[in-house]
Each structure stands twice: as structure tokens, then as C-alpha cells.
Motif scaffolding. Structure first.
Motif, short mmCIF file in Angstrom:
data_model
loop_
_atom_site.label_atom_id
_atom_site.label_comp_id
_atom_site.label_asym_id
_atom_site.label_seq_id
_atom_site.Cartn_x
_atom_site.Cartn_y
_atom_site.Cartn_z
N GLY A 1 0.80 -1.22 0.00
CA GLY A 1 0.00 0.00 0.00
C GLY A 1 0.83 1.26 0.00
N GLY A 2 2.14 1.11 -0.10
CA GLY A 2 3.01 2.29 -0.03
C GLY A 2 4.01 2.38 -1.16
N GLY A 3 3.98 1.44 -2.11
CA GLY A 3 4.87 1.52 -3.26
C GLY A 3 6.20 0.81 -3.05
N LEU A 4 7.26 1.48 -3.49
CA LEU A 4 8.60 0.90 -3.47
C LEU A 4 9.54 1.86 -2.75
N ALA A 5 10.46 1.30 -1.97
CA ALA A 5 11.44 2.16 -1.28
C ALA A 5 12.83 1.55 -1.43
N ARG A 6 13.80 2.46 -1.42
CA ARG A 6 15.21 2.03 -1.40
C ARG A 6 15.83 2.59 -0.14
N PHE A 7 16.52 1.73 0.58
CA PHE A 7 17.22 2.17 1.80
C PHE A 7 18.71 2.08 1.52
N SER A 8 19.34 3.21 1.53
CA SER A 8 20.76 3.24 1.21
C SER A 8 21.40 4.44 1.90
N GLY A 9 22.53 4.21 2.50
CA GLY A 9 23.23 5.29 3.17
C GLY A 9 22.40 5.95 4.26
N GLY A 10 21.54 5.19 4.87
CA GLY A 10 20.72 5.73 5.95
C GLY A 10 19.53 6.55 5.46
#
Lengths: 384, 479
Positions: free
Chosen positions: A108-117
């Protein structure tokens, strides 16, 4: 005194295997060392939609945030929306080993990338993501694939180009994508109502796998193809395709199909939320009645892990076909028998349940079947 | 006479009970289910009596798929259970209302899922009205009884841009939490919605989607309170073939999911009875001109035509058939039973027969009571989507009032109910897959009105319905 003696015998019997295999039987590895992680350990939520082991770390996607477990110390760090996580329900995780980026599908929130904090966020309103209800994510080379409820999207992380796959340009009878996996040069989509779709990265060609009988209410022949078109997960390892559904599971080696049901195997339940394949002959299934692992597909040898709902203990039941050939008391294994997600890495397994995470430590793990070392007949210790 | 005298006090007692029966339920079954689910710890799946059937969906042996082969496995005979920890979730404090979600086609839009311009708003608005009436009546009786706070409906459109149904259910599950959801009509949107409901663990009652596959998904978080196209299809086929002896049936249908899956049992059953459909033609929703499809149908010389689609197209197809001199009997799906169809079809509507999920002519004081209340509230007659939504919402209200504010327990009460729900659309008995297995009917338009007829009244024969599972019985030849 006589009663005490009897109790010792009974306790001893209970501590030993309930059923003991023949001395020279070839048996699979059984996980007897388990750790559990719950909110008490720092998880933001105990409903574990996704788990991804990444070397010294375990990423955990929950209904209430993202968590990272340091395997060595057992310490848990977590992120919620207050910490920048775009949406709290994390349904899928994959890691780009080239860049170290962690990709998250958000339910329900799409796509996320977690990188470098830092979290970067893509939605159907600001990108080529076809829908925000994302069920799974997979990294394929420089691409990131997202399985959504209205098709699949592919993001090229180098060019930033998006490609959307629906019934318009892929053989999707329905567009309701449920799971995505990349392995051995192929992307596999598990699609609710459309079986499994295979995308060959080298040729950009699609191939579909459907239930040959075409009927919802029966499986006509066990080994004729996918057990049902409503699929929940697909993994491709060692050029073998594994498929989970709410109706049973199956395996395809490129020539022959083989279905496994609760009625003919050690699969704890036909209701399978997901799966993770370790090899062409071993796969783990997330069922609503425990974790089921087919440890040697050729001989239909399974190990089913369940916890006792009334005490802090659990067991592993080894079966061949439908015959129980060993029961091993493991101590507490799974925090709950409703299993939602799975991962395997190295010798270890990771089981996401609706009440916490289990980490099975595979010291001495071996693939396939062997004459069991005697130590495996003893009780394992829940490491917690 | 003596029996009637004995029954009289029971009938009087029943009449004295407030209707709909959404208040405290002191039946032994409900009490026992509550005892078991309230006693279950967070790691336990309560020992609930699961429904077990011997035959799926009342299918006769001669129309079973692959009737000459014993299948390896049959699905949907044993009820799915929910084994998760949801029952241990504590009830929240400090609530001012008890929110129930409503998702339906109430605003005009364009949808990927339905393949173009939306077309079901007329049905969705009636559905909303029926649900609204149920909520208002419940609030007039004290709302959520345990706390004396009102029920509130969270209303959203199911047909927004880019497949928004899933987003809406996510919102109802997490962002503006509701306790259960009623919805929806479009089959694609219903499937999208229950995929979210399953993951988020919130119960969905469906009152308007007649696609047989909706319930054939094996998930324990949904039920349907309307007779589906499988049941209506079986009755139509039995009438057309077993009673009327039609031999050359043709199909014309909408190209969307409603048409594609709606005719499936008609097509398959006809073939299995040795009368394969002579031609099936599809048209795009919203079409005006059906000459291409009808000319092809005429070439194969059918002796009956079945239409599956919306009322508007159904009337246009019928009119154009008659203009082409095609005077075959015309059979349709339930959506044709509407003023839109009869106004557009005019004199051509005479003799048209539709499958129908209930009998609005039934003499039932509760139905009359509902009609009166609906007329008073909305200044119009209630139709089928309103009536089924009213029933569906009342089932949710009954479950919430008795289970309390716990999504899993709300599910449990509905899933384990063995007594049919006494709906204004008739008795609603839930099957193992929580589908409505109540009687369906044939509607016939004559003398400016629809009349509704049961299988028994029309003496429609049916095939043999076996009493053993297919995997446990000898192959039974079609008769």
C-alpha cells in the motif's frame, strides 16, 4: 517410588524421539537450534511479512516497520515512519549485492530504497510503478522488479527507466501479481489467477505456466503442471522451478512436474503463503500450520517444524511420503505456527511468522539424505 | 392442525424478536463458538467445527468437470481455517464509533481493472443505500451494544484510477481502521480487495459479485451473501436443456470479467450435457452496435440465445436480434432484471428469462418491513443490490455485536455459522467456502412485470447430486 520410576521412564520416553528410525536409515538434516525474535527483542511489530538474510545481517519487514538484526550480537535496530520509512507495512525485501542497496516493497506504499541511511520512495503517482499495493520485490542485475496488485513494474536503476508489465505486453490472464523472484537468468512472477510467468532476461521472452486442467475446484492429475492458478510464490534455483499456492505446492525440473499436498507428503498444510528454495531438491514452505521443508524432493522426504501452542517447545516431524519416520523434539522453534515468509542463506533458515521471527541455525547442515549422526537424535536446545 | 397449534407459540415468539437479528445472540451455537475463540491463547487455533461437504456447489455428476476421470484432489470441500494469532489482539479503548468499511462502484471513472469506462455506479449506489439503511437501523437500536457507541460506515469508491481498490482496502485496514468491510460488485475489483483483506486479516463480506471464482480462492477471510453465476448458470442450463430441450444454444456476452466468467458454467454444463454451445461472441462494454456478433450468431441457426452482461447492452442486443428476425428465446443474467432493461427493450422484453439470485415475490414480513423502511428512507423501491447489501451488512453487524472488536473473532462467528442467515433476500446458508448456497430462481418478464419461479414450481429437472466426494466414489456416468 514406583511412581517416580515410572515418571522417569515416561519423561525419558518423551525426551527421546517419539518415533525412531532404523539405525541405518538415510535421513535429512533437522534444525534443532533455534532463536526467536519478537517485540521484546526490539522488533517494531511481530507480523513478519518479509525476511532477508544478508551475510551478517537479517532484514525483517513487518506490518509495523523495518528491522535489522545483527546476527553476531542479536541486537535489533528498527525503522518506522517516524524514522523516514515511507510506509510501515514492508511486504518484501531484496538486496542489491553490487551496491548494498536494500529494496523494499511496501504493502500500500509503493517501493522504497534504503541506502546510506536514507529512504527513497517511488509510488504510482510519482513514477512508473503500476500500483502502490506491492507484494514483493526482486533485484535482477541493474533492475528492480516489483510485483503489484495491478501488474509488475521494472525499474532500471542505472537509466531510471520504468517498464510496466500487464496483460497488454505479458501473458497475464490476470494482472494480480503476488510474488517475484530472480535466479539463474530468469524472473518469475507468481500471479493470482494466472499461475507463474517466466521472463527470460537474455531474450526478454515470456513463458507462462498454468494449471492444465483449467478448473478451480479440482486437481485432475497430480503431476500435470502447476497445482492451481492462484499462486503465492515462485523460486527458480538450480534450473528447478518451485511454486507455492493456497492449494498445495509443486516443483518443475524442466521436464517433469511433481505436486506435493498435505495428503501425500510432509507438507504441514495446503495453505502456503510463500516459499524459499535452497536448491533443486530442497525448498521451504510458509504454511498456516508450520514450516514445511522438502529436504529431498526425489524421495518425498520432508521435515515439518511446529511449535506446541501451549508450551515453549516444538518439534520436527520427518516424513517420507505420508509416513512419519522420525519425530525430534527441538525445543521452541517457531514463535507461531502461522508462517508468512521464509529465507535461507548458507546453512541457516529464517522463518517469519505472524508472531515473530525464527532463526534456525544449521550447524552441521547437510543437503539431501545421510545416515544420521547420532547426535541428531538428541533433543535440540532452543537457543533463546 | 395439532402441529399448527404447537408451532403457533414459536411463530409468535419469532415475530416478537427484533429484525434484523443483529443483537446479542444467545443461541447455543454462538455461545459455544465464543467460548472456544475467547479461550484460545495467542498461539492456539481454536477447535472450531469446520464445515465439510461431499459435493462442491451442488454440482450434479453429469456436469462435473472431467466427469470420466477421478480427480487426484478436490478443493473447497473442507472449510479453510484461520490459524493466526489475531484472536489475542486486545480490544481498543476510547473508540467513539465502530467503523465498517464499504467499498463499491459509486462514482463514475475509468478503470484499468474493468477495462475502460466504469458502468456499475447505478448498482453500487443501490448497494450503498442498502448498507446505509442497515447501519442507520442498527444505530437506532443502540449501535454497538457492548459500548453504546454508533456504527459508522467508511465509504469509498472501488473503481478509481490505476487499480485503486487495493489502496482503498489498505487504507481501511491500516490508516483509517475498520472492523470489517462490505464490497464489492466488479469481479476484478473484488479479487483485488480480498487479496489485501487476506494479508491484512480483515473480513470482507461480498454482496454483489456473482463471479464463481471470487470464492474459489481458498482464503478464510471472505464470504458472499448472494447466489453466484454458477448457481444461476446451473438453473438456466437445467431449464434450457433438461426441460425445454434446446439443442443449439448460442452465447453473446460482454468481454469483461463479468461476461467471461459468468457464462462459464453455462458453456461447460451445456457441453457436458452433450449440447455444446454452437457459438460464443463477445462485445466491448459500452457497445451500441451488435450487428457483427448477431449476424454470426444467426448464421449458426441457434434455437436459444444466452446473454451475459449489463442491462443496457442486454436490451440493445435483444432489440437488434429481433430487428434481424432472430426470434429465439432469450435468456440473460440477473443484471437484466432492471427497469433500464425493460424500458429499453420495450415489447421485446416479453418472455425474457433471467437467472436470479433470490425471489422478490416471496411473502415474508421481514422483506415487507425492509421495503417499507427503504421506501421511507430513499423514496424509491429497493432492488437486488440494495437488498443483498442490507443482508450482508446485517451479518457483519451481528458478528461485530457478538464477537466484539476483534477482526479474527468477527470472522470466526460468520465462518462457523451453520444456521442460514434469515435475510430479506431469503435464507442465506454458507457453504464450506462461505458462499451463499440459498435457492436461486428464474425471473420471467411478462405483462409488464417480472415474476420469479423456483426450480420446483417450474418442475425443472436436475442431474444426480452425489452424496460422496469424487475421490471416494466410483465413477458415475452422466445420466
Amino acid at each position: 517410588m514406583r511412581h517416580a520410576h515410572l515418571s522417569i521412564v515416561l519423561i525419558g520416553a518423551a525426551f527421546c524421539q517419539a518415533q525412531t528410525p532404523p539405525a541405518n536409515a538415510k535421513l535429512p538434516f533437522v534444525y534443532t537450534r533455534w532463536k526467536q525474535f519478537t517485540k521484546a527483542d526490539g522488533l517494531p511489530n511481530e507480523h513478519i511479512f518479509a525476511v532477508k538474510s544478508d551475510g551478517p545481517r537479517i532484514w525483517v519487514g513487518t506490518e509495523g516497520g523495518l528491522a535489522l538484526i545483527d546476527k553476531k550480537s542479536g541486537k535489533v535496530k528498527s525503522w518506522t515512519e517516524k524514522d523516514g520509512l515511507p510506509w510501515r507495512v514492508v511486504s518484501g525485501i531484496d538486496v542489491n549485492h553490487k551496491t548494498g542497496e536494500v529494496w523494499l516493497s511496501l504493502f500500500g506504499g509503493g517501493l522504497a530504497r534504503f541506502s546510506g541511511g536514507r529512504f527513497d520512495h517511488w509510488t504510482q503517482m510519482n513514477s512508473g510503478l503500476v500500483n502502490d499495493v506491492a507484494y514483493g520485490v526482486a533485484v535482477e542485475n541493474d533492475n528492480v522488479w516489483v510485483a503489484t496488485t495491478a501488474g509488475a513494474s521494472r525499474l532500471n536503476t542505472v537509466s531510471g527507466e520504468w517498464t510496466v508489465f500487464t496483460e497488454k505486453n505479458a501473458p497475464m490472464e490476470e494482472i494480480w501479481n503476488y510474488g517475484v523472484h530472480y535466479g539463474d537468468g530468469k524472473v518469475h512472477l507468481a500471479v493470482w489467477g494466472s499461475g507463474v510467468l517466466e521472463f527470460d532476461v537474455a531474450t526478454s521472452r515470456w513463458k507462462d505456466y498454468l494449471d492444465p486442467d483449467g478448473e478451480m475446484e479440482i486437481d485432475l492429475y497430480r503431476d500435470d503442471g502447476i497445482v492451481h492458478v492462484i499462486t503465492t510464490g515462485a523460486n527458480y534455483v538450480d534450473k528447478v522451478l518451485w511454486v507455492s499456492t493456497y492449494f498445495g505446492v509443486c516443483r518443475y525440473d524442466g521436464r517433469n512436474w511433481r505436486a506435493f499436498y498435505n495428503q501425500d507428503s510432509g507438507l504441514p498444510s495446503d495453505f502456503n503463503n510463500n516459499l524459499r528454495a535452497r536448491s533443486g531438491s530442497e525448498a521451504w514452505f510458509a504454511t498456516d500450520k508450520g514450516a514445511g521443508a522438502v529436504m529431498d524432493a526425489a524421495s518425498n522426504t520432508w521435515v515439518a517444524y511446529t511449535r506446541d501452542p501451549l508450551s515453549n517447545t516444538g518439534k520436527a516431524v520427518v516424513t517420507r511420503d505420508k509416513t512419519v519416520i522420525e519425530t525430534v523434539e527441538t525445543g521452541l522453534n517457531l514463535p507461531h505456527n502461522y508462517v508468512v515468509s521464509m529465507d535461507v542463506e548458507g546453512n541457516d533458515v529464517f522463518v517469519g511468522t505472524s508472531k515473530g521471527l525464527a532463526w534456525g541455525i544449521g550447524d552441521g547442515y547437510y543437503a539431501g539424505l545421510r545416515e544420521r549422526p547420532k547426535r541428531m537424535s538428541r533433543i535440540g536446545g532452543g537457543a533463546r | 392442525m395439532r402441529r399448527a397449534v404447537l408451532l403457533m407459540p414459536l411463530l409468535l415468539y419469532a415475530q416478537q424478536q427484533p429484525y434484523p437479528p443483529i443483537g446479542p445472540d444467545n443461541s447455543s451455537e454462538t455461545r459455544e463458538v465464543l467460548r472456544r475463540i475467547n479461550a484460545a491463547g495467542p498461539n492456539q487455533a481454536p477447535d472450531l467445527r469446520l464445515k465439510q461437504e461431499r459435493n462442491y456447489a451442488g454440482t450434479s455428476t453429469d456436469v462435473e468437470p472431467y466427469g470420466g476421470v477421478k480427480p487426484y484432489k478436490e478443493h473447497f470441500l473442507k472449510q479453510m481455517e484461520y490459524t493466526g494469532p489475531g484472536r489475542a489482539e486486545p480490544e481498543p479503548a476510547d473508540l467513539k464509533t465502530v467503523r465498517i468499511g464499504f467499498i463499491g462502484p459509486i462514482q463514475s471513472t475509468v478503470s484499468i481493472a474493468t477495462g475502460g469506462r466504469s458502468h456499475e455506479e447505478a448498482l453500487g449506489r443501490k448497494m450503498l443505500a442498502g448498507a446505509q439503511l442497515a447501519i442507520e437501523q442498527a444505530n437506532a437500536r443502540g449501535g454497538f451494544i457492548k459500548r453504546g457507541i454508533p456504527f459508522e460506515m467508511d465509504v469509498v469508491n472501488d473503481n478509481g484510477l490505476w487499480g485503486s481498490t487495493g489502496n482503498e482496502v489498505v487504507t481501511m485496514a491500516y490508516k483509517r481502521p475498520t472492523w470489517a468491510i462490505l464490497g464489492t460488485i466488479d469481479s476484478a475489483n473484488s479479487h483485488i480487495a480480498i487479496r489485501v483483506a487476506l494479508k491484512a486479516e480483515i473480513f470482507m463480506m461480498n454482496s454483489g459479485d456473482t463471479d464463481p471464482t471470487f470464492i474459489e480462492t481458498n482464503i478464510p477471510w471472505t464470504a458472499r451473501c448472494i447466489g453466484d453465476d454458477r448457481q444461476q448458470g446451473y438453473l438456466l442450463v437445467d431449464y434450457m436443456i433438461r426441460k425445454q430441450n434446446h439443442k443449439r444454444i448460442a452465447i453473446i456476452r460482454s468481454s469483461n470479467r463479468y461476461g467471461r466468467f459468468g457464462v462459464r458454467e453455462v458453456r461447460d454444463s451445456a457441453r457436458r450435457l452433450g449440447r455444446p454451445i454452437v457459438m460464443e461472441m463477445a462485445y466491448k462494454v459500452g457497445s451500441e452496435d451488435f450487428s457483427l456478433q448477431l449476424e454470426r450468431l444467426r448464421e449458426v441457426n441457434p434455437d436459444a440465445v444466452v446473454h451475459w452482461g449489463d442491462a443496457r447492452e442486454s436490451a440493445l442486443v435483444l432489440n437488434q436480434m429481433r430487428q434481424l428476425g432472430m426470434n429465439q428465446p432469450y435468456f440473460t443474467s440477473d443484471r437484466s432484471v432492471s427497469p433500464e432493461f425493460t424500458q429499453l427493450a420495450g415489447a421485446n422484453a416479453a418472455g425474457v428469462i433471467s437467472g436470479y439470485p433470490w425471489n422478490p415475490d416471496r411473502k415474508d414480513p421481514h422483506l415487507e418491513q425492509f421495503r417499507e423502511a427503504y421506501r421511507k428512507r430513499f423514496k424509491e423501491e429497493p432492488e437486488t443490490f440494495a437488498a443483498h447489501a442490507y443482508d450482508g451488512m446485517n451479518i457483519l453487524l451481528w458478528a461485530i455485536n457478538n464477537a466484539g472488536l476483534n477482526r479474527a473473532k468477527i470472522r470466526d462467528l460468520i465462518a462457523t455459522r451453520t444456521k442460514p442467515w434469515p435475510g430479506v433476500t431469503g435464507d442465506i446458508p454458507f457453504s464450506s467456502v462461505l458462499d451463499d448456497m440459498g435457492d436461486v430462481f428464474l425471473a420471467r418478464f411478462d405483462k409488464d412485470r417480472w415474476t420469479y419461479h423456483s426450480r420446483e414450481e417450474l418442475q425443472i429437472p436436475r442431474g444426480y447430486i452425489p452424496t460422496r466426494e469424487r475421490v471416494n466414489r466410483q465413477l458415475e456416468s452422466a445420466k
